[in-house]
Design an enzyme around this catalytic site. Structure first.
Site, PDB file in Angstrom:
ATOM      1  N   ASP A  18       0.823  -1.211   0.000  1.00 45.98           N
ATOM      2  CA  ASP A  18       0.000   0.000   0.000  1.00 45.98           C
ATOM      3  C   ASP A  18       0.855   1.258   0.000  1.00 45.98           C
ATOM      4  O   ASP A  18       0.474   2.284  -0.572  1.00 45.98           O
ATOM      5  CB  ASP A  18      -0.920  -0.019   1.230  1.00 45.98           C
ATOM      6  CG  ASP A  18      -2.095   0.940   1.106  1.00 45.98           C
ATOM      7  OD1 ASP A  18      -2.191   1.624   0.073  1.00 45.98           O
ATOM      8  OD2 ASP A  18      -2.907   0.998   2.029  1.00 45.98           O
ATOM      9  N   HIS A 209      -7.994  -1.469   8.893  1.00 43.85           N
ATOM     10  CA  HIS A 209      -6.936  -0.803   8.115  1.00 43.85           C
ATOM     11  C   HIS A 209      -7.295   0.679   8.045  1.00 43.85           C
ATOM     12  O   HIS A 209      -8.236   1.058   7.351  1.00 43.85           O
ATOM     13  CB  HIS A 209      -6.899  -1.427   6.715  1.00 43.85           C
ATOM     14  CG  HIS A 209      -5.992  -0.764   5.737  1.00 43.85           C
ATOM     15  ND1 HIS A 209      -5.017  -1.449   5.051  1.00 43.85           N
ATOM     16  CD2 HIS A 209      -5.913   0.513   5.282  1.00 43.85           C
ATOM     17  CE1 HIS A 209      -4.378  -0.629   4.232  1.00 43.85           C
ATOM     18  NE2 HIS A 209      -4.912   0.574   4.359  1.00 43.85           N
ATOM     19  N   CYS A 242      -4.205   5.356  -1.467  1.00 47.52           N
ATOM     20  CA  CYS A 242      -4.732   4.711  -2.663  1.00 47.52           C
ATOM     21  C   CYS A 242      -4.564   5.620  -3.872  1.00 47.52           C
ATOM     22  O   CYS A 242      -5.050   6.758  -3.867  1.00 47.52           O
ATOM     23  CB  CYS A 242      -6.217   4.384  -2.464  1.00 47.52           C
ATOM     24  SG  CYS A 242      -6.999   3.671  -3.927  1.00 47.52           S
TER      25      CYS A 242
END
Length: 314
Positions: A18, A209, A242
């Site tokens: 990530d 998360h 993201c």
């Protein structure tokens, strides 16, 4: 203290997936491998190492198979990988991943930007991953992205979350992660989601998360602990965000999370001092200051010499 103890919390490191995926300049495979090896040496036993998405979509992670091949594998360490579809699952199986993580967004809009498909299509595609994982005897986890809010739609539907969790449950998956993809979680929102899922699927083992986009990431962790959650995902030095969602800056920081947990009396099995050194190493690798606080300040009882500070004169 054993991992079965109620005071043991699993910290799953996601920085090399990530965190690295958001970096515009390609990070050398050797540097990715060195980071994972250093995390393992620090005592991290659960790592989401990389992702088997299309190399065209995420060229940063095009070396996923090479990374898994070169890491110093340890039978006590779980190396998980993200898989978006059957093709990704086949590549992950060939690379001998320990766990595959399927992911579906609870928001239709984000599902289309992140996976280029609807929620229903994503559920159907994930069903094709399951037999591949079973064939290779690889564990499966289901993740729900944008579980606490969507940058395009605002609040997400609890019904959408339950539909996705139900699809995982139908495949016998008992480990799920709720992702705070753009840092929209707050303690009341987290409670609402966790309670709704537990009421319908009480056997699910939940991981959380969080991102620290709005500064409440660790407050959400404290709330999760009170709800009985015992697994949290975090990113070394606070890397991440993201690439398919606006404003999705930094995950909660692994060394900051471990410090909080230890100060609150929880056991993680992680050497905090070694972890801080990994964070500093990653910061040097990135060539810029990263959000993590512990690598700047150190533990609260780290003492300084009086000779190391200026004296007031006057």
């Amino acid at each position: 203290m054993s991992e079965q103890s109620k005071n043991f919390v699993t910290v799953t490191e996601v920085g090399t997936r990530d965190g690295f995926q958001a970096e515009p300049e390609f990070i050398a495979t050797a540097d990715k491998v060195a980071t994972i090896n250093a995390l393992i040496d620090a005592g991290v036993r659960s790592i989401e190492a990389t992702s088997f998405v299309s190399p065209r979509a995420l060229p940063q992670l095009a070396d996923a198979a090479e990374v898994l091949a070169q890491v110093h594998r340890n039978p006590n360490v779980r190396l998980a990988v993200l898989v978006p579809n059957a093709r990704g699952a086949e590549r992950a199986a060939a690379a001998k991943a320990d766990m595959m993580v399927g992911f579906i967004s609870a928001s239709e809009s984000h599902c289309k930007t992140n996976l280029n498909k609807s929620i229903d299509q994503a559920i159907a595609d994930f069903a094709e991953v399951v037999p591949i994982a079973r064939q290779w005897d690889i564990k499966l986890r289901g993740a729900v992205a944008t579980a606490f809010g969507c940058p395009f739609e605002g609040e997400v539907s609890i019904d959408n979350i339950l539909k996705i969790v139900g699809s995982y449950d139908a495949h016998g998956i008992r480990n799920i992660t709720f992702g705070d993809t753009t840092g929209m979680a707050t303690p009341p929102v987290v409670t609402r989601v966790v309670d709704a899922v537990r009421n319908k699927y009480p056997e699910m083992e939940i991981a959380l998360h969080f991102h620290n986009t709005r500064g409440v990431g660790l407050a959400n962790v404290m709330n999760g602990l009170q709800l009985g959650v015992r697994e949290f995902e975090s990113s070394i030095a606070g890397l991440g965000g993201c690439p398919f969602a606006p404003g999705a800056t930094g995950n909660i920081c692994t060394e900051d999370l471990v410090y909080l947990l230890q100060e609150c009396g929880y056991e993680t099995g992680i050497d905090l001092e070694k972890l801080i050194e990994v964070a500093k190493q990653v910061e040097r690798m990135m060539g810029r200051q990263l959000p993590g606080q512990m690598m700047k300040a150190g533990p609260r009882l780290k003492l300084m010499s009086l000779d190391s500070v200026r004296r007031a004169v006057g």
